[in-house]
Design an enzyme around this catalytic site. Structure first.
Site, mmCIF file in Angstrom:
data_model
loop_
_atom_site.group_PDB
_atom_site.id
_atom_site.type_symbol
_atom_site.label_atom_id
_atom_site.label_comp_id
_atom_site.label_asym_id
_atom_site.label_seq_id
_atom_site.Cartn_x
_atom_site.Cartn_y
_atom_site.Cartn_z
ATOM 1 N N ARG A 135 -27.449 -67.354 12.703
ATOM 2 C CA ARG A 135 -28.568 -68.305 12.849
ATOM 3 C C ARG A 135 -28.867 -68.570 14.333
ATOM 4 O O ARG A 135 -29.848 -68.062 14.871
ATOM 5 C CB ARG A 135 -28.228 -69.610 12.090
ATOM 6 N N ASP A 136 -28.024 -69.320 14.997
ATOM 7 C CA ASP A 136 -28.266 -69.640 16.415
ATOM 8 C C ASP A 136 -28.311 -68.340 17.222
ATOM 9 O O ASP A 136 -29.129 -68.159 18.123
ATOM 10 C CB ASP A 136 -27.144 -70.557 16.935
ATOM 11 N N HIS A 161 -20.714 -78.382 19.004
ATOM 12 C CA HIS A 161 -21.517 -77.150 19.098
ATOM 13 C C HIS A 161 -21.843 -76.939 20.570
ATOM 14 O O HIS A 161 -22.688 -77.632 21.129
ATOM 15 C CB HIS A 161 -22.773 -77.380 18.245
ATOM 16 N N HIS A 169 -22.861 -74.646 23.968
ATOM 17 C CA HIS A 169 -23.494 -73.439 24.546
ATOM 18 C C HIS A 169 -22.851 -73.188 25.909
ATOM 19 O O HIS A 169 -22.380 -74.119 26.575
ATOM 20 C CB HIS A 169 -25.009 -73.631 24.647
ATOM 21 N N CYS A 221 -31.701 -71.342 22.038
ATOM 22 C CA CYS A 221 -32.837 -71.902 21.304
ATOM 23 C C CYS A 221 -34.115 -71.603 22.080
ATOM 24 O O CYS A 221 -34.189 -71.896 23.276
ATOM 25 C CB CYS A 221 -32.648 -73.412 21.145
ATOM 26 N N ASN A 277 -23.999 -69.447 22.387
ATOM 27 C CA ASN A 277 -22.934 -70.380 21.998
ATOM 28 C C ASN A 277 -21.609 -69.951 22.617
ATOM 29 O O ASN A 277 -21.426 -68.802 23.003
ATOM 30 C CB ASN A 277 -22.767 -70.361 20.472
HETATM 31 P P1 HMG Z 1 -45.399 -77.816 11.961
HETATM 32 O O1 HMG Z 1 -46.201 -76.667 12.450
HETATM 33 O O2 HMG Z 1 -45.667 -79.161 12.553
HETATM 34 O O3 HMG Z 1 -45.414 -77.903 10.352
HETATM 35 O O4 HMG Z 1 -43.882 -77.443 12.176
HETATM 36 P P2 HMG Z 1 -46.486 -78.367 9.306
HETATM 37 O O5 HMG Z 1 -45.752 -79.193 8.312
HETATM 38 O O6 HMG Z 1 -47.690 -78.933 10.001
HETATM 39 O O7 HMG Z 1 -46.886 -76.979 8.613
HETATM 40 C C1 HMG Z 1 -47.586 -75.970 9.329
HETATM 41 C C2 HMG Z 1 -47.384 -74.635 8.630
HETATM 42 O O8 HMG Z 1 -45.995 -74.284 8.628
HETATM 43 C C3 HMG Z 1 -47.824 -74.629 7.173
HETATM 44 O O9 HMG Z 1 -48.296 -73.317 6.894
HETATM 45 C C4 HMG Z 1 -46.539 -74.840 6.422
HETATM 46 O O10 HMG Z 1 -46.566 -74.269 5.140
HETATM 47 C C5 HMG Z 1 -45.550 -74.066 7.306
HETATM 48 P P3 HMG Z 1 -49.876 -73.002 6.820
HETATM 49 O O11 HMG Z 1 -50.367 -73.893 5.713
HETATM 50 O O12 HMG Z 1 -50.432 -73.379 8.155
HETATM 51 O O13 HMG Z 1 -49.890 -71.559 6.527
HETATM 52 N N1 HMG Z 1 -44.187 -74.586 7.159
HETATM 53 C C6 HMG Z 1 -43.148 -73.878 6.684
HETATM 54 N N2 HMG Z 1 -43.035 -72.608 6.257
HETATM 55 C C7 HMG Z 1 -41.845 -72.209 5.809
HETATM 56 N N3 HMG Z 1 -40.732 -72.999 5.797
HETATM 57 C C8 HMG Z 1 -40.801 -74.277 6.217
HETATM 58 C C9 HMG Z 1 -42.057 -74.748 6.688
HETATM 59 N N4 HMG Z 1 -42.447 -75.943 7.171
HETATM 60 C C10 HMG Z 1 -43.757 -75.842 7.436
HETATM 61 N N5 HMG Z 1 -39.715 -75.048 6.218
HETATM 62 C C11 HMG Z 1 -41.540 -77.545 11.691
HETATM 63 C C12 HMG Z 1 -42.819 -78.341 11.907
HETATM 64 C C13 HMG Z 1 -40.375 -78.506 11.698
HETATM 65 C C14 HMG Z 1 -41.633 -76.840 10.353
HETATM 66 C C15 HMG Z 1 -41.414 -76.520 12.867
HETATM 67 O O14 HMG Z 1 -41.489 -77.208 14.067
HETATM 68 C C16 HMG Z 1 -40.138 -75.742 12.809
HETATM 69 O O15 HMG Z 1 -39.942 -74.944 11.898
HETATM 70 N N6 HMG Z 1 -39.257 -75.930 13.815
HETATM 71 C C17 HMG Z 1 -37.976 -75.257 13.839
HETATM 72 C C18 HMG Z 1 -37.609 -74.873 15.239
HETATM 73 C C19 HMG Z 1 -36.238 -74.267 15.234
HETATM 74 O O16 HMG Z 1 -35.793 -73.695 14.240
HETATM 75 N N7 HMG Z 1 -35.531 -74.355 16.385
HETATM 76 C C20 HMG Z 1 -34.217 -73.796 16.510
HETATM 77 C C21 HMG Z 1 -33.187 -74.486 15.683
HETATM 78 S S1 HMG Z 1 -32.576 -75.988 16.409
HETATM 79 C C22 HMG Z 1 -31.367 -75.447 17.516
HETATM 80 O O17 HMG Z 1 -31.267 -74.279 17.803
HETATM 81 C C23 HMG Z 1 -30.380 -76.440 18.061
HETATM 82 C C24 HMG Z 1 -29.011 -76.309 17.384
HETATM 83 O O18 HMG Z 1 -28.461 -75.008 17.538
HETATM 84 C C25 HMG Z 1 -28.034 -77.339 17.995
HETATM 85 C C26 HMG Z 1 -28.019 -77.303 19.508
HETATM 86 O O19 HMG Z 1 -27.731 -76.235 20.106
HETATM 87 O O20 HMG Z 1 -28.329 -78.355 20.079
HETATM 88 C C27 HMG Z 1 -29.112 -76.602 15.869
HETATM 89 MG MG MG Z 2 -27.426 -74.255 19.296
#
Ligand code: HMG
Ligand code: MG
Length: 300
Positions: free
Chosen positions: A17-18, A209, A211, A242, A251
């Protein structure tokens, strides 16, 4: 709980994932499935298989459904996934994820950049997600990103992390996962972070967690171990990062933590050769070298 050299250490392998969410090269579902299957043979307690996030935000993981359908599950491993909202939760349930991870941040700017929502809005999104998880008896991990610093706002106070952790526990989170997203922490930051949580959570109740952007992740892990932390997220070969945290590296490498812990006498029970095989597969599939130190010394 004080530190004891025979203490059991639990690893969540976040490489699939990450590790893969920030790569320029998008791996095929077949390669991702092979990675998870190789990791399943290593002895890790949990594998974060993928993310049910918006494919527009993280195109690298848009095949999470297919990957979950293709893996061979080991009954000793929990197969978890990131879920940002109800839509993602429905996908996670359909894919038979065994645990879900919601994610927010201790920084407003990072929350906006990563999830297009304020911190409060992310908490509102989690309510129906956690309700569905409880109905299905799925454990809920809640990530807090930027627990030491934010790439946009700079240092974050431990009291901010504590306040957010408290809200997440009130919402029903079973596990608080502290994300040092950008890899700036030094051991004293980890001590301050846990001092800030003191009346809320014991170190052994949290997951850390780290990095490794500046080469301090293993030193931070040691500080955490000495405080009693027992749960760590790591990635095979040290892949990770990210896309919404620019200039942040991977990580803490699983091999590096396993090497240190096992040689210090902690109970970690990971098969290093099986881990090397997983990292070699990732390196070949990504067609690049990996940063993990022990992997490069003994396994590449
Ligand atoms: P948004 O664009 O504001 O969402 O995104 P929305 O609700 O307005 O929907 C827009 C479109 O996205 C729609 O499609 C939805 O269907 C679709 P359209 O009608 O335009 O065709 N949609 C989805 N499709 C599939 N699965 C879903 C989904 N949700 C909406 N779940 C949202 C808001 C939160 C969804 C977006 O910002 C997002 O997906 N963000 C994720 C970013 C991410 O994954 N970042 C990396 C992970 S976090 C990280 O790495 C940190 C961590 O490792 C810890 C650390 O290191 O600190 C965990
Ligand atoms: Mg991370």
């Amino acid at each position: 709980m004080s530190d004891s050299p025979s203490r059991k250490i639990r690893i969540t392998e976040v490489g699939p994932r990450d590790g893969l969410q920030n790569e320029a090269k998008i791996l095929s579902a077949t390669d991702k499935i092979k990675l998870v299957d190789l990791l399943s043979a290593c002895g890790v307690g949990e594998i974060e298989v993928s993310s049910f996030v918006s494919p527009r935000w993280i195109p690298q993981l848009d095949d999470a459904d297919e990957v979950f359908a293709g893996i061979t599950r080991n009954k000793n491993v929990i197969y978890s996934a990131l879920v940002p909202n109800e839509q993602g939760m429905e996908r996670a349930l359909a894919a038979k994820a065994e645990k879900i991870s919601v994610f927010t941040a201790a920084s407003e700017t990072f929350s906006q950049k990563n999830t297009n929502a304020s911190i409060q809005e992310t908490l509102s999104r989690f309510k129906p997600v956690i309700k569905l998880a409880k109905q299905s008896n799925l454990p809920v991990r809640a990530y807090i990103s930027c627990v030491v610093a934010c790439p946009y706002e700079g240092p974050i106070a431990p009291s901010t992390v504590r306040a957010l952790a408290s809200k997440l526990l009130d919402l029903g989170a079973d596990e608080i996962d502290l994300g040092e997203t950008i890899g700036v922490a030094v051991p004293t930051d980890i001590q301050a972070l846990y001092e800030g949580l003191a009346d809320l959570l014991e170190p052994y109740e949290t997951t850390l967690h780290l990095h490794d952007t500046r080469g301090t992740a293993l030193a931070c892990a040691l500080a955490a171990l000495q405080l009693g932390v027992a749960n760590f997220d790591t990635s095979c070969g040290g892949i990770g990062g990210c896309p919404y945290a620019p200039n942040s590296a991977g990580n803490l490498a699983t091999e590096d933590l396993v090497y240190m812990c096992s040689n210090m006498g902690y109970q970690i029970n990971i098969d290093m050769n099986a881990l090397f095989a997983a990292s070699r597969h990732v390196a070949a599939a990504l067609d690049r070298s990996l940063p993990g130190r022990v992997f490069n010394a003994n396994g590449a």
